[in-house]
Motif scaffolding. Structure first.
Motif, mmCIF file in Angstrom:
data_model
loop_
_atom_site.group_PDB
_atom_site.id
_atom_site.type_symbol
_atom_site.label_atom_id
_atom_site.label_comp_id
_atom_site.label_asym_id
_atom_site.label_seq_id
_atom_site.Cartn_x
_atom_site.Cartn_y
_atom_site.Cartn_z
ATOM 1 N N VAL A 6 -0.274 -1.912 -1.136
ATOM 2 C CA VAL A 6 -0.331 -0.333 -0.446
ATOM 3 C C VAL A 6 -1.196 -0.232 -1.020
ATOM 4 C CG1 VAL A 6 1.493 0.924 0.478
ATOM 5 C CG2 VAL A 6 1.864 -1.515 0.110
ATOM 6 N N GLN A 7 -1.923 0.516 -0.037
ATOM 7 C CA GLN A 7 -3.033 1.746 -1.114
ATOM 8 C C GLN A 7 -2.500 3.205 -0.388
ATOM 9 O OE1 GLN A 7 -7.151 1.316 -0.878
ATOM 10 N NE2 GLN A 7 -6.511 -0.809 -2.470
ATOM 11 N N LYS A 8 -2.142 3.848 -1.141
ATOM 12 C CA LYS A 8 -1.737 5.195 -0.874
ATOM 13 C C LYS A 8 -2.672 6.316 -0.931
ATOM 14 C CE LYS A 8 2.864 4.971 -3.570
ATOM 15 N NZ LYS A 8 3.851 5.387 -4.480
ATOM 16 N N PRO A 9 -1.979 7.131 -0.166
ATOM 17 C CA PRO A 9 -3.412 7.574 0.099
ATOM 18 C C PRO A 9 -3.663 8.538 -1.347
ATOM 19 C CG PRO A 9 -1.625 8.279 1.534
ATOM 20 C CD PRO A 9 -1.553 7.084 1.014
ATOM 21 N N LYS A 10 -5.457 8.958 -1.312
ATOM 22 C CA LYS A 10 -5.654 10.199 -1.782
ATOM 23 C C LYS A 10 -6.258 11.974 -1.506
ATOM 24 C CE LYS A 10 -7.519 6.656 -5.507
ATOM 25 N NZ LYS A 10 -8.616 6.317 -5.435
ATOM 26 N N ALA A 30 -3.025 26.391 -5.701
ATOM 27 C CA ALA A 30 -3.197 25.090 -5.866
ATOM 28 C C ALA A 30 -1.857 24.264 -6.416
ATOM 29 C CB ALA A 30 -4.721 24.743 -6.059
ATOM 30 N N THR A 31 -1.917 25.228 -7.817
ATOM 31 C CA THR A 31 -0.828 24.543 -9.041
ATOM 32 C C THR A 31 0.552 23.870 -8.033
ATOM 33 O OG1 THR A 31 -2.446 25.402 -10.423
ATOM 34 C CG2 THR A 31 -0.075 25.284 -11.170
ATOM 35 N N LYS A 32 0.784 24.611 -7.639
ATOM 36 C CA LYS A 32 2.289 24.178 -6.116
ATOM 37 C C LYS A 32 1.698 23.307 -5.651
ATOM 38 C CE LYS A 32 6.421 24.835 -5.769
ATOM 39 N NZ LYS A 32 7.578 24.812 -5.411
ATOM 40 N N LEU A 33 1.301 23.234 -5.133
ATOM 41 C CA LEU A 33 0.748 21.238 -4.265
ATOM 42 C C LEU A 33 0.512 20.653 -4.995
ATOM 43 C CD1 LEU A 33 -1.406 23.902 -1.472
ATOM 44 C CD2 LEU A 33 0.959 23.278 -1.330
ATOM 45 N N ILE A 34 -0.199 20.675 -5.866
ATOM 46 C CA ILE A 34 -0.262 19.257 -6.451
ATOM 47 C C ILE A 34 0.754 19.161 -7.615
ATOM 48 C CG2 ILE A 34 -1.976 18.768 -8.943
ATOM 49 C CD1 ILE A 34 -3.976 20.472 -8.311
ATOM 50 N N SER A 35 1.909 19.835 -8.083
ATOM 51 C CA SER A 35 2.788 18.675 -8.564
ATOM 52 C C SER A 35 4.002 18.959 -7.237
ATOM 53 C CB SER A 35 3.773 20.896 -8.615
ATOM 54 O OG SER A 35 4.742 20.620 -9.040
ATOM 55 N N LEU A 36 3.957 19.450 -6.181
ATOM 56 C CA LEU A 36 4.615 19.302 -5.027
ATOM 57 C C LEU A 36 4.049 17.942 -4.057
ATOM 58 C CD1 LEU A 36 4.134 21.831 -2.177
ATOM 59 C CD2 LEU A 36 6.533 20.399 -3.488
ATOM 60 N N LEU A 37 2.182 17.627 -4.686
ATOM 61 C CA LEU A 37 1.888 15.800 -3.901
ATOM 62 C C LEU A 37 2.208 15.130 -5.295
ATOM 63 C CD1 LEU A 37 -1.852 17.230 -3.098
ATOM 64 C CD2 LEU A 37 0.179 15.678 -1.412
ATOM 65 N N GLY A 39 4.942 14.534 -7.137
ATOM 66 C CA GLY A 39 5.779 14.861 -6.998
ATOM 67 C C GLY A 39 6.997 14.078 -6.193
ATOM 68 N N ASP A 40 5.774 14.043 -4.905
ATOM 69 C CA ASP A 40 5.912 13.225 -3.420
ATOM 70 C C ASP A 40 5.398 11.814 -4.241
ATOM 71 O OD1 ASP A 40 7.466 14.309 -3.362
ATOM 72 O OD2 ASP A 40 6.853 15.132 -0.770
ATOM 73 N N GLY A 41 4.482 11.457 -5.371
ATOM 74 C CA GLY A 41 4.241 10.127 -5.256
ATOM 75 C C GLY A 41 2.279 9.726 -4.812
ATOM 76 N N ILE A 42 2.273 10.679 -4.544
ATOM 77 C CA ILE A 42 0.530 11.058 -3.979
ATOM 78 C C ILE A 42 -0.202 10.955 -4.652
ATOM 79 C CG2 ILE A 42 -0.597 12.426 -1.724
ATOM 80 C CD1 ILE A 42 2.404 13.500 -0.661
ATOM 81 N N GLN A 126 4.817 19.683 6.903
ATOM 82 C CA GLN A 126 3.846 19.467 7.570
ATOM 83 C C GLN A 126 3.043 18.202 7.194
ATOM 84 O OE1 GLN A 126 3.723 23.204 9.747
ATOM 85 N NE2 GLN A 126 4.688 22.177 11.574
ATOM 86 N N ILE A 127 2.709 18.968 5.330
ATOM 87 C CA ILE A 127 1.196 18.442 5.138
ATOM 88 C C ILE A 127 1.776 16.758 4.736
ATOM 89 C CG2 ILE A 127 -0.419 18.770 2.679
ATOM 90 C CD1 ILE A 127 -0.131 21.532 3.566
ATOM 91 N N HIS A 128 2.514 16.899 3.864
ATOM 92 C CA HIS A 128 3.297 15.948 3.678
ATOM 93 C C HIS A 128 3.480 14.314 4.375
ATOM 94 C CE1 HIS A 128 6.519 12.736 2.746
ATOM 95 N NE2 HIS A 128 5.975 12.723 1.374
ATOM 96 N N ASP A 129 4.077 15.204 5.914
ATOM 97 C CA ASP A 129 4.309 14.069 6.834
ATOM 98 C C ASP A 129 2.840 13.669 7.489
ATOM 99 O OD1 ASP A 129 6.650 14.198 6.623
ATOM 100 O OD2 ASP A 129 7.730 14.956 8.469
ATOM 101 N N ILE A 130 1.890 14.963 7.808
ATOM 102 C CA ILE A 130 0.646 14.767 8.014
ATOM 103 C C ILE A 130 -0.111 13.326 6.755
ATOM 104 C CG2 ILE A 130 -1.636 14.804 8.393
ATOM 105 C CD1 ILE A 130 -0.393 17.720 9.857
ATOM 106 N N ILE A 131 0.186 13.587 5.996
ATOM 107 C CA ILE A 131 -0.298 12.828 4.843
ATOM 108 C C ILE A 131 0.441 11.191 4.376
ATOM 109 C CG2 ILE A 131 -0.770 12.318 2.330
ATOM 110 C CD1 ILE A 131 -1.597 15.251 2.459
ATOM 111 N N VAL A 132 1.548 11.330 5.015
ATOM 112 C CA VAL A 132 2.141 9.934 3.957
ATOM 113 C C VAL A 132 2.037 8.862 5.964
ATOM 114 C CG1 VAL A 132 3.564 10.460 2.478
ATOM 115 C CG2 VAL A 132 4.074 10.282 4.777
ATOM 116 N N LYS A 133 1.934 9.252 7.104
ATOM 117 C CA LYS A 133 2.216 8.493 8.588
ATOM 118 C C LYS A 133 0.989 8.310 8.796
ATOM 119 C CE LYS A 133 6.620 10.648 8.782
ATOM 120 N NZ LYS A 133 7.782 12.011 10.626
ATOM 121 N N ARG A 134 -0.137 8.790 7.879
ATOM 122 C CA ARG A 134 -1.572 8.976 8.795
ATOM 123 C C ARG A 134 -1.903 6.920 8.679
ATOM 124 N NH1 ARG A 134 -6.524 12.302 10.749
ATOM 125 N NH2 ARG A 134 -5.809 11.383 12.754
#
Length: 134
Positions: A6-10, A30-37, A39-42, A126-134
């Motif tokens: 499985v190739q996870k998106p970067k 940016a720090t908060k978004l990086i933490s969220l990314l 935290g979700d294994g992205i 919304q951001i998470h769903d676009i990244i993981v479902k694409r």
């Protein structure tokens, strides 16, 4: 037996965050978004060239007025998610987060902190769903 890899998106996070024209080196959004990314294994990309997605943060805390001894600041800007080709997949305007303080610089810093705290809600979903479902 077949092995599946499985190739996870970067994602590469680009950010220009200012408080009344002055760059904020700690980049709270940016720090908060990086933490969220993370935290979700992205995975985070080391450069735009290496990324499947670019998360672009452009935000500034600007003066919003004064009342008595208090000065107000409001965060304005956008957060965009783009694919590797530069196509915009998601845009969110930042405009409703503010803070008051006796000092304009501190009001701006507090407004940016409040905006960072808000990033974990609906916008992140919304951001998470676009990244993981694409």
């Amino acid at each position: 037996y077949m092995a599946i890899e499985v190739q996870k998106p970067k994602v590469f996070v680009v950010s220009v965050e200012k408080n009344q024209g002055n760059i904020l080196p700690d980049r709270p959004l940016a720090t908060k978004l990086i933490s969220l990314l993370q935290g979700d294994g992205i995975q985070l990309a080391s450069s735009e060239r290496d990324a499947d997605f670019i998360l672009d943060v452009q935000a500034e805390a600007v003066p919003q007025g004064k009342s008595g001894n208090f000065v107000y600041a409001q965060v304005v800007g956008t957060i965009q998610l783009k694919d590797a080709k530069g196509n915009v997949l998601f845009t969110q305007r930042l405009e409703a987060t503010n803070a008051a303080h006796l000092n304009q610089t501190t009001a701006g810093e507090e407004a940016m902190k409040r905006q960072a705290e808000k990033l974990g809600g609906y916008m992140w979903t919304q951001i998470h769903d676009i990244i993981v479902k694409r």
